[in-house]
Design a protein around this motif. Structure first.
Motif, PDB file in Angstrom:
ATOM      1  N   LEU A 293       0.635  -1.210  -0.036  1.00  0.00           N
ATOM      2  CA  LEU A 293      -0.101  -0.350  -0.235  1.00  0.00           C
ATOM      3  C   LEU A 293       0.479   1.210  -0.363  1.00  0.00           C
ATOM      4  CD1 LEU A 293      -2.665  -0.720   2.408  1.00  0.00           C
ATOM      5  CD2 LEU A 293      -3.226  -0.495  -0.403  1.00  0.00           C
ATOM      6  N   ASP A 294       2.366   1.215   0.539  1.00  0.00           N
ATOM      7  CA  ASP A 294       3.091   2.446   0.646  1.00  0.00           C
ATOM      8  C   ASP A 294       3.369   2.786  -0.263  1.00  0.00           C
ATOM      9  OD1 ASP A 294       2.489   2.764   3.634  1.00  0.00           O
ATOM     10  OD2 ASP A 294       4.443   1.208   3.584  1.00  0.00           O
ATOM     11  N   ASN A 295       3.473   1.999  -1.579  1.00  0.00           N
ATOM     12  CA  ASN A 295       4.149   1.521  -2.293  1.00  0.00           C
ATOM     13  C   ASN A 295       3.102   2.422  -3.619  1.00  0.00           C
ATOM     14  OD1 ASN A 295       7.209   0.640  -1.826  1.00  0.00           O
ATOM     15  ND2 ASN A 295       5.759  -1.396  -2.459  1.00  0.00           N
ATOM     16  N   CYS A 296       2.215   1.743  -3.477  1.00  0.00           N
ATOM     17  CA  CYS A 296       1.416   1.653  -3.873  1.00  0.00           C
ATOM     18  C   CYS A 296       0.598   3.660  -4.313  1.00  0.00           C
ATOM     19  CB  CYS A 296      -0.191   1.005  -3.799  1.00  0.00           C
ATOM     20  SG  CYS A 296      -0.120  -0.558  -4.246  1.00  0.00           S
ATOM     21  N   ILE A 297       0.870   4.198  -2.706  1.00  0.00           N
ATOM     22  CA  ILE A 297       0.377   5.293  -2.874  1.00  0.00           C
ATOM     23  C   ILE A 297       1.235   6.420  -2.962  1.00  0.00           C
ATOM     24  CG2 ILE A 297       0.217   7.275  -0.197  1.00  0.00           C
ATOM     25  CD1 ILE A 297      -1.336   4.831   1.475  1.00  0.00           C
ATOM     26  N   GLU A 298       2.922   5.864  -2.836  1.00  0.00           N
ATOM     27  CA  GLU A 298       3.851   6.316  -4.089  1.00  0.00           C
ATOM     28  C   GLU A 298       3.746   6.601  -5.240  1.00  0.00           C
ATOM     29  OE1 GLU A 298       8.494   6.420  -3.357  1.00  0.00           O
ATOM     30  OE2 GLU A 298       7.784   5.053  -2.395  1.00  0.00           O
ATOM     31  N   ALA A 299       3.513   5.705  -5.515  1.00  0.00           N
ATOM     32  CA  ALA A 299       3.125   5.629  -6.849  1.00  0.00           C
ATOM     33  C   ALA A 299       1.686   6.287  -7.441  1.00  0.00           C
ATOM     34  CB  ALA A 299       2.555   4.336  -7.733  1.00  0.00           C
ATOM     35  N   GLU A 300       0.430   6.229  -6.382  1.00  0.00           N
ATOM     36  CA  GLU A 300      -0.749   7.239  -6.974  1.00  0.00           C
ATOM     37  C   GLU A 300       0.461   9.088  -6.477  1.00  0.00           C
ATOM     38  OE1 GLU A 300      -3.802   6.709  -7.585  1.00  0.00           O
ATOM     39  OE2 GLU A 300      -3.185   4.899  -7.435  1.00  0.00           O
ATOM     40  N   LYS A 301       0.722   8.940  -5.959  1.00  0.00           N
ATOM     41  CA  LYS A 301       1.083  10.738  -5.237  1.00  0.00           C
ATOM     42  C   LYS A 301       2.295  10.980  -7.097  1.00  0.00           C
ATOM     43  CE  LYS A 301       1.949  10.501  -0.666  1.00  0.00           C
ATOM     44  NZ  LYS A 301       2.337  10.648   0.345  1.00  0.00           N
ATOM     45  N   GLU A 307       0.018  13.722 -14.056  1.00  0.00           N
ATOM     46  CA  GLU A 307      -1.125  14.251 -14.247  1.00  0.00           C
ATOM     47  C   GLU A 307      -1.377  15.713 -13.554  1.00  0.00           C
ATOM     48  OE1 GLU A 307      -3.762  12.708 -15.574  1.00  0.00           O
ATOM     49  OE2 GLU A 307      -3.327  10.686 -14.898  1.00  0.00           O
ATOM     50  N   GLY A 308      -0.965  16.311 -12.807  1.00  0.00           N
ATOM     51  CA  GLY A 308      -0.911  17.808 -12.316  1.00  0.00           C
ATOM     52  C   GLY A 308      -0.033  18.489 -13.082  1.00  0.00           C
ATOM     53  N   LEU A 309       1.278  18.496 -13.696  1.00  0.00           N
ATOM     54  CA  LEU A 309       2.390  18.212 -14.606  1.00  0.00           C
ATOM     55  C   LEU A 309       1.960  18.531 -15.989  1.00  0.00           C
ATOM     56  CD1 LEU A 309       5.271  17.427 -12.779  1.00  0.00           C
ATOM     57  CD2 LEU A 309       4.726  19.631 -12.682  1.00  0.00           C
ATOM     58  N   VAL A 363      10.337  10.894 -17.458  1.00  0.00           N
ATOM     59  CA  VAL A 363      11.324  10.784 -16.785  1.00  0.00           C
ATOM     60  C   VAL A 363      10.660   9.804 -15.628  1.00  0.00           C
ATOM     61  CG1 VAL A 363      12.674  10.752 -15.336  1.00  0.00           C
ATOM     62  CG2 VAL A 363      13.189  11.826 -17.554  1.00  0.00           C
ATOM     63  N   LEU A 364       9.279  11.148 -15.418  1.00  0.00           N
ATOM     64  CA  LEU A 364       8.501  10.510 -14.925  1.00  0.00           C
ATOM     65  C   LEU A 364       7.696   9.534 -14.907  1.00  0.00           C
ATOM     66  CD1 LEU A 364       7.807  11.839 -11.573  1.00  0.00           C
ATOM     67  CD2 LEU A 364       5.655  13.157 -13.065  1.00  0.00           C
ATOM     68  N   LYS A 371       7.876   1.128 -10.793  1.00  0.00           N
ATOM     69  CA  LYS A 371       7.001   1.003  -9.716  1.00  0.00           C
ATOM     70  C   LYS A 371       5.919   0.218  -9.653  1.00  0.00           C
ATOM     71  CE  LYS A 371       9.119   5.129  -7.244  1.00  0.00           C
ATOM     72  NZ  LYS A 371       9.760   3.911  -5.793  1.00  0.00           N
ATOM     73  N   LEU A 372       5.214   0.419 -10.404  1.00  0.00           N
ATOM     74  CA  LEU A 372       3.848  -0.088 -10.575  1.00  0.00           C
ATOM     75  C   LEU A 372       4.845  -1.969 -11.747  1.00  0.00           C
ATOM     76  CD1 LEU A 372       1.334   1.977 -12.099  1.00  0.00           C
ATOM     77  CD2 LEU A 372       1.375   1.067 -10.128  1.00  0.00           C
ATOM     78  N   ARG A 373       5.279  -2.166 -11.920  1.00  0.00           N
ATOM     79  CA  ARG A 373       5.864  -3.431 -12.014  1.00  0.00           C
ATOM     80  C   ARG A 373       6.656  -4.122 -11.195  1.00  0.00           C
ATOM     81  NH1 ARG A 373       7.633  -1.001 -17.631  1.00  0.00           N
ATOM     82  NH2 ARG A 373       9.659  -0.664 -16.215  1.00  0.00           N
TER      83      ARG A 373
END
Length: 548
Positions: A293-301, A307-309, A363-364, A371-373
């Motif tokens: 979940l932490d990794n997912c949260i980091e990926a979501e961030k 998305e914002g950029l 790059v992002l 990370k998702l892989r």
């Protein structure tokens, strides 16, 4: 009878009946035994009826607790299962499988067909049904209906229970496993000693201990006393219903009795087991997936950042395209030069920063996919319009608009420079024409023709030379008019001044021609007068010569 543990009450009653059937040589004892036998039979029947009533109430609540998931409910266990529809729905909820669609109709044959489909499904689930047929359920047979529900409870609620002992051996039966689980969870409570599913639960402490072991925040166990059984039971049942979401299958009077019904208590206790086992599994699972979940949260961030950029960059591209696509330029050389300077600043300072942001987005996105892989998650697909390909297409449109802007700006700069040169040439020529007009207006305004005929004739010749010079100058005046007309067609920003100055030149030119024409008239008149005077002088001289 459905597959279940042997009915203790019936077995005990049967043993008592068998004992009472033994032959006795004494007639007195025969009469006495007969009377005792009738009393025991009536007592056994009363206990059995009381047990059946408790089971019916408990099983009805249990069935409704599961049917609530499909917005169904029964009121009478014996009557509402007759048509087979509710029985089918119950089995679908418990098994998670779809059963054959019930036959529509209220006739007995339809009911038998629907119940038979449900019983056939149970047989496919390897549930042994003994002496239970579809006609028994359709006829509303109390004992067999209760037996069928108990069989279903055993198969889908109790049979799945497996508890490992201290020597890592599994218990012999699901009932033993449930009992062992209760003993393990209440081991630290001195006033709780669970050895069965009947009398050991009468004082309510066992129920409270199970809840307190897993949720000590809900019950103050140290304040409970064995003597206040009704309060203990009511508290446990209410807390379980209000805070754990467990249906209140029992009432205190169902448990706080001389012979509590084992099946009803097991049915209720098993709901505790499933709830707390699930809670424990969720805690263990929560710890296990915490890192994920932490990794997912980091990926979501990072995804949110992407998305914002991406949105910001696309917004900037669209706004910039709208600005540089505007072909309306300042109508002056200075204004166009300022616009060209701003465009140059954009190309050399603003655009390179955005180009770097575009590269950072790529790059992002690569980082996100990596990370998702690593978390064995499906690749991230940006929302429509925010793909790298979409950004590249938008960037291409930007560069096209930028190229068109640069070409148009340079073209407009050349046009403004040309107009500025024309204006400078116009000003230079009008200044020269103005000085020439002023000088010639001054010359033709003087009437110093002389006082004799030779002087006037000389003035006439000089005037004719001035007229010839003025006539030849008309072409130069035309050049000024042409320059003004060209600048007017090209939309020169200071055209009003140009036209005003042109009109002034033309006015001065017209005045000069009028002055020249007036001077000629006066010269001709003076010349004629001088000739007359000359003739008069000749006449006087002739007359004098004649007289002499």
């Amino acid at each position: 009878m459905a597959n279940a543990s042997p009915d203790l009450d019936n077995a005990e009653a049967q043993r008592q009946l068998n004992n009472n059937n033994r032959p006795n040589s004494s007639g007195f004892w025969e009469a006495e035994c007969t009377s005792s036998k009738l009393f025991e039979c009536s007592r056994i029947k009363a206990l059995a009826d009381e047990r059946d009533a408790v089971q019916k109430k408990t099983f009805t609540k249990w069935v409704n607790s599961h049917l609530a998931r499909v917005n169904c409910r029964i009121s009478d266990l014996y009557n509402d299962l007759k048509d087979g529809y509710m029985l089918t729905r119950l089995l679908e909820v418990l098994s998670g499988e779809l059963l054959p669609r019930p036959t529509r109709g209220r006739m007995r044959i339809h009911c038998l067909e629907n119940v038979d489909k449900a019983l056939q499904f149970l047989k496919e689930q390897r549930v042994h049904l003994e002496n239970v047929g579809s006609h028994d359920i359709v006829d509303g047979n109390h004992r067999l209906t209760l037996g069928l529900i108990w069989t279903i409870i055993l198969r889908f609620q109790i049979q799945v229970i497996k508890i490992a002992t201290e020597d890592n051996r599994e218990t012999r039966s699901a009932k033993d496993a449930l009992l062992l689980w209760c003993q393990m969870k209440t081991a630290g409570y001195s006033e709780v000693n669970i050895q069965n599913f009947t009398t050991c639960w009468r004082d309510g402490l066992a129920f409270n201990a199970l809840i307190h072991r897993h949720r000590p925040d809900l019950i103050e166990f140290h304040k409970l006393t064995r003597s206040n059984a009704t309060h203990n039971l009511q508290q446990a049942f209410n807390v379980a219903e209000q805070h754990l979401g467990l249906t209140k299958l029992l009432d205190p009077e169902d448990v706080n009795t001389e012979n509590p019904d084992e099946k009803s208590i097991i049915t209720y206790v098993v709901s505790y087991y499933h709830y707390f086992s699930k809670m424990k599994a969720l805690i263990v699972e929560g710890k296990r997936v915490g890192k994920v979940l932490d990794n997912c949260i980091e990926a979501e961030k990072i995804i949110s950042r992407y998305e914002g950029l991406a949105s910001d960059l696309l917004d900037w591209i669209e706004k910039t395209i709208a600005i540089i696509s505007n072909q309306k330029f300042a109508n002056s050389l200075t204004g166009v030069q300022q616009q060209l300077q701003a465009f140059t600043t954009y190309c050399t300072i603003e655009k390179p920063i955005k180009f770097q942001e575009k590269g950072n987005l790529e790059v992002l996105l690569f980082t996100i996919q990596s990370k998702l892989r690593a978390n064995n998650q499906k690749p991230y697909v940006p929302h429509e319009g925010k793909l790298i390909s979409d950004i590249n297409k938008a960037w291409e449109r930007l560069e096209k608009a930028e190229h068109e802007r640069g070409v148009a700006l340079r073209k407009e700069l050349i046009r403004q420079e040309k107009l500025e040169l024309l204006a400078q040439r116009f000003d230079h020529k009008t200044t020269m024409r103005q000085a020439w007009l002023n000088e010639n207006q001054r010359l033709v305004s003087q009437d110093n023709f002389g006082y004799d005929l030779p002087a006037v004739e000389a003035a006439m010749k000089k005037h004719e030379a001035i007229e010839a010079d003025i006539a030849s100058y008309e072409e130069r005046i035309g050049v000024v008019v042409e320059l003004a007309a060209e600048m007017e067609v090209e939309g020169y920003y200071d055209i009003r001044r140009i036209l005003a100055r042109k009109e002034n030149i033309l006015g001065q030119w017209s005045l000069l021609k009028e002055l020249v024409a007036g001077r000629r008239a006066r010269l001709e008149q003076n010349l004629a007068l001088q000739k007359t005077f000359q003739d008069m002088v000749y006449m006087i001289d002739w007359m004098e010569d004649t007289q002499v």
